[in-house]
Structure formats: structure tokens, C-alpha cells
Design a protein around this motif. Structure first.
Motif, PDB file in Angstrom:
ATOM      1  N   PRO A  12       1.010  -1.434  -0.073  1.00  0.00           N
ATOM      2  CA  PRO A  12      -0.224   0.093   0.215  1.00  0.00           C
ATOM      3  C   PRO A  12       1.034   1.551  -0.068  1.00  0.00           C
ATOM      4  O   PRO A  12       1.804   0.908   0.733  1.00  0.00           O
ATOM      5  CB  PRO A  12      -1.020   0.411   1.422  1.00  0.00           C
ATOM      6  CG  PRO A  12       0.156  -1.320   1.644  1.00  0.00           C
ATOM      7  CD  PRO A  12       0.620  -2.128   0.851  1.00  0.00           C
ATOM      8  N   LEU A  17      -2.345   3.874   3.151  1.00  0.00           N
ATOM      9  CA  LEU A  17      -2.477   3.446   4.604  1.00  0.00           C
ATOM     10  C   LEU A  17      -3.067   4.776   5.025  1.00  0.00           C
ATOM     11  O   LEU A  17      -4.115   4.601   5.841  1.00  0.00           O
ATOM     12  CB  LEU A  17      -0.607   3.665   4.753  1.00  0.00           C
ATOM     13  CG  LEU A  17      -0.155   2.484   4.139  1.00  0.00           C
ATOM     14  CD1 LEU A  17       1.794   2.352   4.753  1.00  0.00           C
ATOM     15  CD2 LEU A  17      -0.565   1.454   4.747  1.00  0.00           C
ATOM     16  N   MET A  20      -6.442   4.565   4.597  1.00  0.00           N
ATOM     17  CA  MET A  20      -6.393   3.182   6.411  1.00  0.00           C
ATOM     18  C   MET A  20      -6.497   3.910   7.520  1.00  0.00           C
ATOM     19  O   MET A  20      -7.477   3.826   8.579  1.00  0.00           O
ATOM     20  CB  MET A  20      -5.656   1.791   5.699  1.00  0.00           C
ATOM     21  CG  MET A  20      -5.973   0.782   4.246  1.00  0.00           C
ATOM     22  SD  MET A  20      -4.893   0.422   4.242  1.00  0.00           S
ATOM     23  CE  MET A  20      -4.545  -1.321   5.018  1.00  0.00           C
ATOM     24  N   ALA A  23     -10.002   5.778   8.490  1.00  0.00           N
ATOM     25  CA  ALA A  23     -11.619   4.734   8.396  1.00  0.00           C
ATOM     26  C   ALA A  23     -11.659   4.463   9.541  1.00  0.00           C
ATOM     27  O   ALA A  23     -11.543   4.492  10.462  1.00  0.00           O
ATOM     28  CB  ALA A  23     -10.984   3.127   7.683  1.00  0.00           C
ATOM     29  N   SER A  35     -17.012   1.223   7.194  1.00  0.00           N
ATOM     30  CA  SER A  35     -16.452   1.665   5.781  1.00  0.00           C
ATOM     31  C   SER A  35     -16.862   0.477   4.666  1.00  0.00           C
ATOM     32  O   SER A  35     -16.179   0.120   3.675  1.00  0.00           O
ATOM     33  CB  SER A  35     -15.144   1.429   6.154  1.00  0.00           C
ATOM     34  OG  SER A  35     -14.829   2.646   6.598  1.00  0.00           O
ATOM     35  N   THR A 203      -4.669  -3.006  -3.088  1.00  0.00           N
ATOM     36  CA  THR A 203      -5.184  -2.730  -1.331  1.00  0.00           C
ATOM     37  C   THR A 203      -4.113  -4.436  -1.107  1.00  0.00           C
ATOM     38  O   THR A 203      -3.388  -5.083  -2.017  1.00  0.00           O
ATOM     39  CB  THR A 203      -6.169  -3.330  -1.226  1.00  0.00           C
ATOM     40  OG1 THR A 203      -6.880  -4.564  -1.750  1.00  0.00           O
ATOM     41  CG2 THR A 203      -7.398  -2.189  -1.594  1.00  0.00           C
ATOM     42  N   TYR A 235     -10.932  -1.221   8.205  1.00  0.00           N
ATOM     43  CA  TYR A 235      -9.421  -0.791   7.953  1.00  0.00           C
ATOM     44  C   TYR A 235      -9.447  -1.462   6.571  1.00  0.00           C
ATOM     45  O   TYR A 235      -8.116  -0.501   6.051  1.00  0.00           O
ATOM     46  CB  TYR A 235      -8.206  -0.625   8.388  1.00  0.00           C
ATOM     47  CG  TYR A 235      -8.883  -0.509  10.089  1.00  0.00           C
ATOM     48  CD1 TYR A 235      -8.008   0.736   9.909  1.00  0.00           C
ATOM     49  CD2 TYR A 235      -9.247  -0.760  11.243  1.00  0.00           C
ATOM     50  CE1 TYR A 235      -9.118   1.272  11.211  1.00  0.00           C
ATOM     51  CE2 TYR A 235      -9.131  -0.503  11.949  1.00  0.00           C
ATOM     52  CZ  TYR A 235      -8.873   0.395  12.300  1.00  0.00           C
ATOM     53  OH  TYR A 235      -9.544   1.843  13.732  1.00  0.00           O
ATOM     54  N   LEU A 236      -9.524  -2.468   5.825  1.00  0.00           N
ATOM     55  CA  LEU A 236      -9.335  -3.114   4.014  1.00  0.00           C
ATOM     56  C   LEU A 236     -10.330  -2.964   3.582  1.00  0.00           C
ATOM     57  O   LEU A 236      -9.544  -2.414   2.638  1.00  0.00           O
ATOM     58  CB  LEU A 236      -9.389  -4.334   5.390  1.00  0.00           C
ATOM     59  CG  LEU A 236      -8.138  -5.158   6.001  1.00  0.00           C
ATOM     60  CD1 LEU A 236      -7.961  -6.800   5.427  1.00  0.00           C
ATOM     61  CD2 LEU A 236      -6.881  -4.528   4.711  1.00  0.00           C
ATOM     62  N   ALA A 238     -10.930   0.767   3.757  1.00  0.00           N
ATOM     63  CA  ALA A 238     -11.051   1.996   3.842  1.00  0.00           C
ATOM     64  C   ALA A 238      -9.640   2.221   2.360  1.00  0.00           C
ATOM     65  O   ALA A 238      -9.951   2.523   1.563  1.00  0.00           O
ATOM     66  CB  ALA A 238     -10.748   3.083   4.773  1.00  0.00           C
ATOM     67  N   ALA A 239      -9.221   1.229   2.033  1.00  0.00           N
ATOM     68  CA  ALA A 239      -8.441   0.571   0.951  1.00  0.00           C
ATOM     69  C   ALA A 239      -8.764   0.271   0.146  1.00  0.00           C
ATOM     70  O   ALA A 239      -8.197   0.870  -0.866  1.00  0.00           O
ATOM     71  CB  ALA A 239      -7.217  -0.445   1.500  1.00  0.00           C
TER      72      ALA A 239
END
Ligand SMILES: *Cc1c(COP(=O)(O)O)cnc(C)c1O
Length: 337
Positions: A12, A17, A20, A23, A35, A203, A235-236, A238-239
Motif C-alpha cells: 500500500p 495507508l 486506512m 477509516a 467503511s 490493496t 481498515y481493509l 477503506a483501502a
């Protein structure tokens, strides 16, 4: 090392990042991760479908889809080198208790005629043909793409024979960019679509399965059974949202880089054939001075990673972490071989 083994090797970027880090998250098994919900809705809207579900991997999205579409003893039709068949650990048998009928495609693509003749008769001796899965782009087909006329013809055969149609779209955005397509058109053809965020989109992890509302409701149950219910997965996700906003158009750069590598390869005596290059994958056949394994080893000594995907074939995949300077360096290395 210049890593051309796969488009899964990307790291990333600082901007991803940062997205993330910012997020908003919640417990996604409770359906409370904003998210994840945003990512799912974004992809469902993009493809003109009702709903979507975030999963840890593309193997899981494919396997959840196959489980939802089939009953034990059913038959799934796919191309003989398709990911669902050769690269998912026997998952169709393991997870769904279904069997597979493979077809030999043209660079990974099968036709409506082939599908039609592979459908079993309504006969107690035969497995019930239930599902067709296609792959676009086709990994082992060298990143080849279907045309929409082909999709429409296959869809027609599926409708006439009461078959579901699933798309393994791990690299669907590569096809969309290469052929200047609208994602919504896919939503009209397929009953379910699996999209990977961790390939060309860059991602760290994650894939999304897209489909109708009832189908995705069932997929949520199956994902839980498969152990794929994640908690603060936002968090993932958001990526993934960042990737959809920033990393789709740039896939054209990866495609240009792949074509450049193919041009250089075409000049070499040990390269016997190159699959047509239309997206970010270059598969070529070697002979004479090198076996595929020997060539991959030689390249590694020179600082380039590639995969020998068969005794005769080597694969390069271009991606987000490969820039033009690296392509020029690899080109010079190949030229000197
Ligand atoms: C990478 C890939 C997948 C998913 O693989 P995971 O590693 O499980 O995310 C599915 N289909 C194709 C064609 C792929 O290339």
C-alpha cells in the motif's frame, strides 16, 4: 529485485495507508462497519447490482458464490485452466460437493456452443448441470478478455437451460480499462461477480462478491460458515474504497508496460511464442537455450522475479509497484540474454 511474479505483491502507498488510518470502523459481523458497508454499496452500484459482500480473498468470494449457486452432486462448467478449478485447492469439491466439467478454451475463453454441448441431459445417470463460471481477464489465458457478444451468447444458453452464471472477475478492471467498458453491463449478464481489490488495484487484501439481494444474504451465511466474517474490516475496506477512487484508470499504464515487455521478448531466439498481450499479463513459451525454470532462475540472478508457470511457459505480471524505469531495466536485461 524487480518483482514481476504477480500483481498481488504490491504494497500500500502512503496515501492508501493514510486512508486506512482514517477509516471509520465497527463490527462487520454485526453489519456495523461503515467503511465495509460503503465499499459494498459502492461496488454494487458500480456494477448495477443490488448488493455485495466483502471477503478476505478472491478464493473465498468464488467459493462462496459456487456454494450459493449449487447443491452437492451438481455440475459446474468452467474452462480447464480456470482459477476456480486449478488454483483453489479443490474447493469446488471440498466446499460444495459439486463436480466440474472442464472445457478447453481459446486463451482461457469458452464459447456459448461449448457450454451448450456440455450441459447434461435431464437423466438420473447424470449430474445436474447448474452453474457456469467464466474468468475475465483470464489469468492462464495471459490476461485475455471476453467480448460482450460472447458473454451475451453464453448468458442466453444459461437462461434457456436454467443455469446460473458466475464471473471470476479477479482482474475485471483490467478488462474494463483495456476495452473501455462500463461496469454496469456486467451486472446485466452475470448472477454473481467476484472482484479482487488486492491485484491490480493494489490493496493489502480483500475481494468483493456482488449479486442480487437474496443471493448476498445467503452469501453472508456461507461466508460466516467458511470463517470469513471479519470484525473491524473497515481498515481493509477503506483501502478498497481508496483503490476504486484512485487506481482504476492507471491500469492502462500496467498494460502499456506489459506490451513493452512483450516487444522486447519477441526479439529473442529463446522465446518461441507469446500469448496476445491485452492487459497486464505476459505469458511466453521458451525453448532452445532455456527451459522456463532455467530462465526464471537466470532472471532472478539478474534481479528480476518471474514465475515458470509450466515447464515451457514463463509469466510476467505488471502492477502498481512497477514503473517505467523498472520496465526499461528489465528490457535491457532481457536484451542482453
Ligand atoms: C488471484 C485470483 C483469484 C483470487 O485469489 P486470492 O489469492 O484467493 O485472492 C481468483 N481468480 C483469479 C483468476 C485470480 O487470478
Amino acid at each position: 529485485m524487480i518483482d514481476l511474479r504477480s500483481d498481488t505483491v504490491t504494497h500500500p502507498t502512503p496515501a492508501m495507508l493514510e486512508a486506512m488510518m482514517q477509516a471509520k470502523v465497527g463490527d462487520d459481523v454485526f453489519g456495523e462497519d461503515p467503511s465495509v458497508n460503503e465499499l459494498e454499496q459502492k461496488l454494487a452500484d458500480m456494477f448495477g447490482m443490488e448488493a455485495a459482500i466483502f471477503c478476505p480473498s478472491g478464493t473465498m468470494t468464488n467459493q462462496v458464490a459456487i456454494k450459493c449457486h449449487t447443491q452437492p452432486g451438481d455440475e459446474v462448467i468452467c474452462e480447464k485452466m480456470s482459477h476456480v478449478y486449478i488454483y483453489e485447492g479443490g474447493g469446488i469439491a471440498f466446499n460444495s460437493g459439486a463436480q466440474v466439467k472442464t472445457l478447453e478454451g481459446n486463451y482461457g475463453r469458452i464459447t456459448a456452443g461449448q457450454v451448450e454441448s456440455a450441459i447434461n441431459a435431464d437423466d438420473v445417470h447424470k449430474a445436474r448441470t447448474r452453474l457456469v463460471t467464466l474468468e475475465n481477464t483470464s489469468n492462464r489465458g495471459g490476461g485475455s478478455c471476453y467480448s460482450f457478444t460472447d458473454f451475451e451468447a453464453i448468458k442466453e444458453v444459461c437462461l434457456q437451460n436454467n443455469l446460473k452464471l458466475h464471473l471470476d472477475g479477479a482482474r475485471i478492471f483490467n478488462a474494463i480499462i483495456a476495452n473501455q467498458e462500463q461496469p454496469q453491463v456486467y451486472g446485466k449478464i452475470f448472477d454473481s461477480i467476484s472482484v479482487c481489490l488486492s491485484k491490480g488495484l493494489g490493496t493489502p487484501a480483500g475481494s468483493v462478491l456482488i449479486g442480487g439481494k437474496d443471493f448476498i444474504k445467503q452469501a453472508r451465511r456461507i461466508r460466516k460458515v467458511f470463517g470469513g466474517g471479519m470484525r473491524q474490516a473497515g481498515y481493509l475496506a477503506a483501502a478498497g474504497i481508496f483503490a476504486l477512487d484512485n487506481n482504476i484508470d492507471r491500469l492502462a499504464v500496467d498494460h502499456m508496460h506489459a506490451k513493452k515487455l512483450a516487444e522486447v521478448l519477441s526479439e529473442k531466439d529463446f522465446v518461441k511464442a507469446i500469448f496476445p498481450v491485452v492487459t497486464n499479463i505476459v505469458i511466453f513459451e521458451v525453448g532452445g537455450r532455456y527451459s522456463s525454470k532455467q530462465l526464471a532462475e537466470k532472471l532472478k540472478e539478474l534481479g528480476v522475479l518471474a514465475i515458470a508457470i509450466s515447464p515451457l511457459h514463463v509469466r510476467f505480471v505488471t502492477h502498481l509497484d512497477i514503473n517505467l524505469a523498472m520496465i526499461n531495466e528489465v528490457s535491457a536485461i532481457i536484451e542482453a540474454l
